[in-house]
Motif scaffolding. Structure first.
Motif, PDB file in Angstrom:
ATOM      1  N   PHE A 488       0.918  -1.224   0.024  1.00 13.99           N
ATOM      2  CA  PHE A 488       0.012  -0.183  -0.037  1.00 13.99           C
ATOM      3  C   PHE A 488       0.762   1.070   0.070  1.00 13.99           C
ATOM      4  O   PHE A 488       1.657   1.458   0.800  1.00 13.99           O
ATOM      5  CB  PHE A 488      -0.853  -0.059   1.191  1.00 13.99           C
ATOM      6  N   TYR A 490       0.849   4.541   0.911  1.00 14.35           N
ATOM      7  CA  TYR A 490       0.009   5.388   1.939  1.00 14.35           C
ATOM      8  C   TYR A 490       0.514   6.965   1.803  1.00 14.35           C
ATOM      9  O   TYR A 490      -0.382   7.750   1.615  1.00 14.35           O
ATOM     10  CB  TYR A 490       0.250   5.111   3.235  1.00 14.35           C
ATOM     11  N   LYS A 491       1.622   7.069   1.205  1.00  9.72           N
ATOM     12  CA  LYS A 491       2.064   8.731   1.070  1.00  9.72           C
ATOM     13  C   LYS A 491       1.264   9.333  -0.107  1.00  9.72           C
ATOM     14  O   LYS A 491       0.734  10.015  -0.344  1.00  9.72           O
ATOM     15  CB  LYS A 491       3.377   8.681   0.850  1.00  9.72           C
ATOM     16  N   PHE A 493      -1.515   8.043  -1.127  1.00  5.64           N
ATOM     17  CA  PHE A 493      -2.846   7.818  -1.148  1.00  5.64           C
ATOM     18  C   PHE A 493      -3.216   9.125  -0.192  1.00  5.64           C
ATOM     19  O   PHE A 493      -4.453   9.714  -0.494  1.00  5.64           O
ATOM     20  CB  PHE A 493      -3.013   6.603  -0.113  1.00  5.64           C
TER      21      PHE A 493
END
Length: 566
Positions: A488, A490-491, A493
């Motif tokens: 994933f 996340y940054k 996202f």
């Protein structure tokens, strides 16, 4: 000159005055009233300024550079379909904005329309969202300018902060000298953009037909081998669809900024004529500049060319442009430097207009009481100096990108700009739908409108559905599993979707704090301030009629043979 109630279209007998809350001393939500010490913006932008600013907003590095990443990722067939379809959606957004701007040109732009026709909370939200977009864009463009210069002068020799400082001082001065100077400067820069892009299109067409030094008549060879559609993340049809959809998002980013015409209405001469004209011609500009460009470049460069791989990197400059790759493949090496110099001017023009729009956006919010009132103060030339000052200070964020590691921040800025831009389109479309409901409920005849959106509310509904879909799927690849990326991202996202919760919090926070309600179509304010605009229009047309009588022949030649291009 200072403003009073009469200058803003109000009188003591006006029923709107009875509805002004005591807390809003000297202000109303639609931006009609202002602080007693406030000086109005000046209507100094001429028709040619508005139309060329419209082109400048639609033509930039997204076209010259962004198509490289899109072509490498999805192939020529995908980018042609994506740019054509998204271009049509952009045209619908512009038509929606044009119908409202031609009816009532408000200095606060589409934030004022949202307050009047939809919900004061939506006006508050769209105003701040749009400001967030442009205060991020300004340092983003300054950084891009430094990166372009690094094509000639490496950052090891001259620190990028030097170029950022020079650019920032120049654009602040241009904006400070007044809107007339700004309009003239942007007119010539945008004119140069048009000439460069037309030159690139003609060169691409010549190279496609074998007119280059290699005399290779390429035609549509690369559409067959390696093919028109690449795969992304997965193989087969699913991979081709994902590649196409990722290109749709790239096309959306390339078109962001087209709506900036809506910010210029407060300083446009005869806006009921200039704004619709600029918007009508947007369709042809999109067709010519974008669709034709991506069609031609797809015939000149195969999507699996190794030189296109650099287009996906963070340190992109002229070498990232597929047009430059096409020139190199045809054996014209010197032209690379010329294109890079043109890109530098493109970026400088974008940074200049971005600072202008950020300044006018916070100015409009201050006029409506949604930002500190000091930002609504202007000098005697009509320049909102305090708004310009705060936006210039925030542009100092560009210095975060001085270190090479900060190029990652540049990518995150792009993510934020895209989501804020899409949410602005969504808000404009919602406002237009409410505007159509209001004029129908109040029996305003279509014939009384200076401009009518061709597809009406139905077009806005369709465009709204597509924009919402893009909002939630713009960075779908963060959810896909790839061993290289991890489970994933996340940054990406956070930066890709941060705008959504922020947008929701702004809307409901203002709604609960102020107790606002959605505007009833039967009571929506379609008329306040319209009389003043009617008088301004009549006086302007009378003056122009007198001038035309003196220069009838030259004016006819301009209208027939020159003005259609601009």
């Amino acid at each position: 000159m200072t403003t009073d109630l009469k200058s803003e279209g109000f009188s003591k007998e006006d029923p709107v005055m009875d509805e002004i809350n005591k807390e809003d001393i000297g202000r109303v939500e639609e931006g009609g009233l202002s602080d007693p010490n406030h000086v109005e913006l000046q209507r100094a932008l001429k028709a040619r300024h508005i139309t060329m600013i419209a082109i400048g907003g639609a033509v930039g590095t997204g076209l010259i550079i962004g198509t490289g990443e899109a072509l490498a990722k999805a192939g020529p067939g995908s980018i042609l379909i994506a740019y054509a379809w998204v271009g049509f959606i952009v045209y619908l957004v512009m038509c929606a904005l044009g119908e409202m701007a031609a009816w009532l040109p408000l200095p606060s732009g589409f934030t004022g329309y949202a307050v009047r026709f939809a919900d004061p909370a939506l006006g508050f939200t769209i105003g701040w969202t749009y400001w967030f977009k442009y205060i991020i864009l300004s340092p983003n463009q300054l950084t891009a300018g430094a990166l372009v210069i690094s094509y000639w002068i490496p950052t090891e020799k001259v620190n990028a902060g030097v170029w950022i400082t020079i650019f920032l001082v120049l654009i602040v001065c241009i904006n400070y000298f007044g809107v007339k100077f700004f309009g003239e400067f942007e007119f010539w820069l945008s004119s140069f953009k048009v000439v460069v892009v037309i030159g690139i299109i003609l060169l691409s067409f010549i190279l496609m037909l074998g007119g280059g030094p290699d005399h290779d008549r390429k035609g549509f060879r690369y559409w067959k081998n390696p093919g028109a559609f690449n795969t992304y993340i997965k193989e087969g049809d699913a991979g081709r669809f994902l590649a196409f959809w990722s290109t749709m998002v790239s096309a959306t980013f390339a078109y962001l900024g087209t709506e900036l015409v809506g910010v210029t209405v407060g300083e446009a001469q005869n806006p009921r004529r200039t704004i619709p004209r600029a918007i009508k011609l947007t369709f042809y500009r999109i067709l010519f500049f974008y669709v034709l460009s991506v069609l031609l470049v797809g015939t000149l460069v195969p999507y699996n060319d190794k030189k296109l791989a650099f287009a996906v990197g963070a340190n992109s400059s002229a070498a990232a442009s597929p047009f430059v790759v096409a020139i190199e493949l045809s054996g014209i090496p010197v032209l690379t430097h010329i294109i890079n110099a043109c890109i530098l001017l493109f970026v400088f023009s974008a940074a200049n207009s971005d600072l202008y729009i950020a300044t006018r956006t916070i100015y409009g919010l201050a006029r409506e009481g949604k930002a500190p009132k000091i930002f609504a103060r202007t000098d005697r030339r009509g320049v909102p100096v305090y708004a310009l000052g705060i936006c210039s200070l925030i542009a100092l964020l560009a210095y975060m990108n001085v270190s090479s590691d900060s190029r990652t921040v540049f990518k995150y800025f792009v993510n934020l700009v895209t989501i804020f831009g899409l949410l602005t389109w969504v808000s404009i479309l919602i406002t237009h739908i409410c505007f159509v409901r209001a004029r129908k409920a109040q029996n305003v005849p279509v014939q009384s409108l200076a401009y009518v959106a061709p597809l009406g509310a139905a077009g806005s509904y369709g465009a709204l559905a597509f924009c919402v879909l893009i909002v939630f799927t713009k960075n779908f690849d963060v959810f896909t599993h790839n061993p290289k990326w991890g489970n994933f991202d996340y940054k990406n996202f956070i930066t890709a979707y941060l705008g959504i919760p922020l947008y929701i919090m702004l809307f409901f926070g203002y709604k609960f704090a102020k107790g606002t309600k959605a505007v009833d179509p039967l009571t929506a304010d379609l008329w306040t301030g319209k009389d003043e605009i009617d008088r301004e229009e009549a006086a302007y047309l009378a003056q122009k009629d007198a001038e035309m009588e003196q220069h009838a022949q030259s004016h006819w030649i301009y209208q027939k043979f020159v003005s259609w291009l601009f």
